[in-house]
Design a protein around this motif. Sequence first.
Motif, PDB file in Angstrom:
ATOM      1  N   ARG B  95      23.616  -1.512 -59.555  1.00 28.28           N
ATOM      2  CA  ARG B  95      24.378  -2.293 -58.573  1.00 28.28           C
ATOM      3  C   ARG B  95      23.705  -3.633 -58.279  1.00 28.28           C
ATOM      4  O   ARG B  95      24.381  -4.638 -58.064  1.00 28.28           O
ATOM      5  CB  ARG B  95      24.541  -1.475 -57.291  1.00 28.28           C
ATOM      6  CG  ARG B  95      25.348  -2.152 -56.214  1.00 28.28           C
ATOM      7  CD  ARG B  95      26.690  -2.656 -56.650  1.00 28.28           C
ATOM      8  NE  ARG B  95      27.705  -1.626 -56.835  1.00 28.28           N
ATOM      9  CZ  ARG B  95      28.982  -1.895 -57.118  1.00 28.28           C
ATOM     10  NH1 ARG B  95      29.392  -3.149 -57.236  1.00 28.28           N
ATOM     11  NH2 ARG B  95      29.842  -0.925 -57.319  1.00 28.28           N
ATOM     12  N   GLY B  96      22.376  -3.631 -58.287  1.00 30.41           N
ATOM     13  CA  GLY B  96      21.638  -4.855 -57.994  1.00 30.41           C
ATOM     14  C   GLY B  96      21.872  -5.946 -59.040  1.00 30.41           C
ATOM     15  O   GLY B  96      21.726  -7.132 -58.752  1.00 30.41           O
ATOM     16  N   GLN B  97      22.221  -5.555 -60.269  1.00 29.53           N
ATOM     17  CA  GLN B  97      22.532  -6.534 -61.314  1.00 29.53           C
ATOM     18  C   GLN B  97      24.018  -6.882 -61.294  1.00 29.53           C
ATOM     19  O   GLN B  97      24.411  -8.001 -61.593  1.00 29.53           O
ATOM     20  CB  GLN B  97      22.159  -5.976 -62.695  1.00 29.53           C
ATOM     21  CG  GLN B  97      20.683  -5.692 -62.868  1.00 29.53           C
ATOM     22  CD  GLN B  97      19.857  -6.959 -62.755  1.00 29.53           C
ATOM     23  OE1 GLN B  97      20.045  -7.912 -63.494  1.00 29.53           O
ATOM     24  NE2 GLN B  97      18.947  -6.974 -61.803  1.00 29.53           N
ATOM     25  N   GLU B  98      24.820  -5.899 -60.943  1.00 31.53           N
ATOM     26  CA  GLU B  98      26.268  -6.094 -60.942  1.00 31.53           C
ATOM     27  C   GLU B  98      26.700  -6.973 -59.767  1.00 31.53           C
ATOM     28  O   GLU B  98      27.574  -7.826 -59.903  1.00 31.53           O
ATOM     29  CB  GLU B  98      26.947  -4.719 -60.857  1.00 31.53           C
ATOM     30  CG  GLU B  98      28.431  -4.748 -61.162  1.00 31.53           C
ATOM     31  CD  GLU B  98      29.049  -3.356 -61.061  1.00 31.53           C
ATOM     32  OE1 GLU B  98      28.307  -2.361 -61.195  1.00 31.53           O
ATOM     33  OE2 GLU B  98      30.256  -3.278 -60.840  1.00 31.53           O
ATOM     34  N   GLU B  99      26.051  -6.773 -58.622  1.00 36.30           N
ATOM     35  CA  GLU B  99      26.452  -7.469 -57.391  1.00 36.30           C
ATOM     36  C   GLU B  99      26.445  -8.996 -57.547  1.00 36.30           C
ATOM     37  O   GLU B  99      27.415  -9.652 -57.206  1.00 36.30           O
ATOM     38  CB  GLU B  99      25.561  -7.022 -56.222  1.00 36.30           C
ATOM     39  CG  GLU B  99      26.004  -7.570 -54.876  1.00 36.30           C
ATOM     40  CD  GLU B  99      25.007  -7.259 -53.769  1.00 36.30           C
ATOM     41  OE1 GLU B  99      24.085  -6.439 -53.995  1.00 36.30           O
ATOM     42  OE2 GLU B  99      25.137  -7.828 -52.690  1.00 36.30           O
ATOM     43  N   PRO B 100      25.330  -9.585 -58.052  1.00 39.35           N
ATOM     44  CA  PRO B 100      25.366 -11.060 -58.201  1.00 39.35           C
ATOM     45  C   PRO B 100      26.044 -11.520 -59.481  1.00 39.35           C
ATOM     46  O   PRO B 100      25.952 -12.680 -59.832  1.00 39.35           O
ATOM     47  CB  PRO B 100      23.879 -11.433 -58.190  1.00 39.35           C
ATOM     48  CG  PRO B 100      23.177 -10.256 -58.734  1.00 39.35           C
ATOM     49  CD  PRO B 100      24.010  -9.046 -58.416  1.00 39.35           C
ATOM     50  N   GLY B 101      26.696 -10.624 -60.207  1.00 41.65           N
ATOM     51  CA  GLY B 101      27.468 -11.037 -61.378  1.00 41.65           C
ATOM     52  C   GLY B 101      26.683 -11.115 -62.673  1.00 41.65           C
ATOM     53  O   GLY B 101      27.171 -11.667 -63.653  1.00 41.65           O
ATOM     54  N   ARG B 102      25.457 -10.552 -62.676  1.00 41.22           N
ATOM     55  CA  ARG B 102      24.648 -10.659 -63.897  1.00 41.22           C
ATOM     56  C   ARG B 102      25.171  -9.763 -65.023  1.00 41.22           C
ATOM     57  O   ARG B 102      24.783  -9.926 -66.169  1.00 41.22           O
ATOM     58  CB  ARG B 102      23.186 -10.310 -63.591  1.00 41.22           C
ATOM     59  CG  ARG B 102      22.493 -11.447 -62.897  1.00 41.22           C
ATOM     60  CD  ARG B 102      21.041 -11.158 -62.638  1.00 41.22           C
ATOM     61  NE  ARG B 102      20.638 -11.871 -61.448  1.00 41.22           N
ATOM     62  CZ  ARG B 102      19.969 -11.348 -60.453  1.00 41.22           C
ATOM     63  NH1 ARG B 102      19.559 -10.105 -60.511  1.00 41.22           N
ATOM     64  NH2 ARG B 102      19.672 -12.058 -59.395  1.00 41.22           N
TER      65      ARG B 102
END
Lengths: 318, 522
Positions: B95-102
């Motif tokens: 989620r930490g990578q998905e949240e900022p769109g990475r």
Amino acid sequence: MDATTRTTPGATTGATRGGPAVHAVGLTKRYGSTTAVDDLHLRVPAGEVFGFLGPNGAGKSTTIRLLLGLARPSAGSARVFGVDAADVERAHRLLAHVPADVALWPHLTGAEVLHLLAATGPGTDTAYRDELVERFALDPGKPARTYSTGNRQKVALIAAFATRAPLLVLDEPTSGLDPLMEREFRRAVAQARQRGQAVFLSSHQLAEVEAVCDRVGILRAGRLVEVASVADLRSLHRTEVSASYTGAAPRLSGLAGVEAVETTAPGRVRFTLTGPPGAALASLAAADVTALAVREPSLEEIFLDYYGEGGSGEQVRP
Amino acid sequence: MTGLAWRQVRRGALLVVLLAAGVPALIATTHGRVFADPADVAGLRAIAADPAIRTLFGEPLALADPGGFAVWRSGTVTAVLVGVWAALTTTRTTRGQEEPGRWTALLAGPVSLRGTTARHLGVLALLSVLAGAATAAALVLAGTDPAGAAVHGAGTGLLGLFATAVAAGTSQLFTTRAAASGAAVAVLGAGLLVRMVGDGVGELSWLRWTSPFGWVQLSRPYAGDRAGPLLLLVAVTAVLAAAALVAAGHRDVGEGLLAHRSHRPAQRGLLGSVEAFALRRCLRPVAGWSTGVGAYYLLLGLTAVSVTGFLAGNAGVADMAGRTGFTGLDRVEGFTAAVFTLLAVPVGAFAAARLAAFAAAESDRRLVLLAAAPLTRLRLLGAEVAATTAGALVLTAVAALATWVGVAAAGGGLALTDALRGTFNTLPVTLLCLGVAVLAAGAGLPAVTALGCLPGAGGFLLQVLADSVDAPAGVRGLSPVSHLAPVPLRGVDWTAALVMTALAVLLALAGAAVHRRRDLRC
């Protein structure tokens, strides 16, 4: 006191401040062995809309970071109305900024971001801000995390245009906007100019720069290679014209503004045109033209065309 | 893609594997020395049997065995360490990578969201397996029974797998990493609390069958080595992981299964200045950390009366307890003093996490809009430090209040002022954590959280290790935690407190000075 109701005299006194809106002297930024900005000398007077052009990686954003005091110059200096860019507390009272890639706090709604920026910024005209929210068709009730790139850009643009700061520093502000919003952007720039605000507009969109800027500076590989008025820039334009004809070959060589005439196939000619097209069109008409295509070269092509030969000899970075 | 996941987790993984494997093995090697004196053994058995100690350390299953002793002494700590690390690493890499769109660019490739999630979970699962295997191997090398070592290693590794599966699930439910992390840690915390209650209250011992921590304990390493509870843990973990992957196939990228309100009225409170805004961003984390810290100290308060009452009636046992690392435990003041010194670990971690959030705002360019406002760098950083300090003070007070309530509820006597003195005595170590984190964030270093945790969590671990292996006093003295006086049993060591506070201020000033001069990364 509600901070958002504060307004500053801003633009009206901009010209009376200590110097030009932007004044860079020998501005240089090196990262290790790479020189991002190389001995840049630039002066943008108060109230001028200045286009800052250049291909990707030319050093536009680095120059803006130096101008905002986000980065320290390796040599030289940048001043905003005579205030050293490093003195951000004073310099930033005189400017508003829209970054190239706007990132917002994901939990805050658009309205909350605008409120925060008004409270911490150089003073905001809240009535004009509300008008801009309407004009840019922003839904301010949504959390920033749900905004598209264009909507995030709108939030930052509205916040910047709503200030009365005498200088607006905009870094590729329209890259995510649709054509309708792009038109609103041009209107907002024109209104800022009417109020006497200077605009420092970094872009690689030639049409936008032509439409709104008084003067442009062209940056390449960290060096400022040209500062000219937009009228002068237009003269750099070489439109490429292709024509098919059934009559005798048109006589184009020697006509004013016509260069690089080339017969690409029997009955087909291609040439470049600078300036008024009347003479060339008259010549083509005599040749019974059956098809005509006019293509404006991209900014990149103009760069290559103009600076590739007889310039500093450096290649434009991709 | 598995390479990408591995790159993001390898450093933390190495540290966790070393600790999970090293601590029990080190303790196992001290077993012979502790058990040399029969009187000591009797004392240790008496302490371990006390309900309050059982609550914290679990059921003493095989104290006479070096492995059983190590499991009793360190099993809960390593299980919590591996579990929390696995949960936080899972939310960070998914989620930490998905949240900022990475993940957007990644997902434009041929691999689906489910496939991407599965590959990341595979790498994370492998690390938990590795931690378990290393724990077992180290215990075998330390000379303990291989079967018991295998069961304990399997339990530790499986708990990591369970935590990864839970965090994978919460990462599908929530749209933000913070919410996913909070929910996953809350599930683990609830599991631990249930296990503690089951161990502490005889009639409720069945509760242990409802908690993953309980299953690990019920596998009885070195005392029967039962595989059944571990198989149950495997099954539950598999179901959770499968559910997470199914969910990943049924949702949009960037969205969570739990619908969030897409539209809400503006809440303009605490947006009037950069200081107020720092405070606003601090409120939720303070509430979350307060819940965790409050629950833990309430539990300790509730057990304090029982433990101290037992020790007061057994002078020999109390004396022995002093020699095995528990000093002055025969009075409520002594017991609470001992547990208060731990407070700098969570509160220091809170401070480090807040400064890490500040550093993250810079690196993902949220800070630009504020940095372009007429605010000096010192104000930007100072606002964050002030809000964080206020949050740390709240957490410190919450711990004192919770302990006081717990002791009072259990019928004991602890003055609120004594509780407050005890918790605020740890403030210098918390400030050291904050100081290091300010320096790290100010200098733009990576791993702000890890560096900021060094004085608190790092110091505590160093002290435990130094005590376990009888290291020279100089090694123990490196830990700031070792310089905290046992307050309220004794008075505050003002010299140490002032020296540590001064050092913290110097570190923060150095951080501010570097921050003022350097280029921002945004």
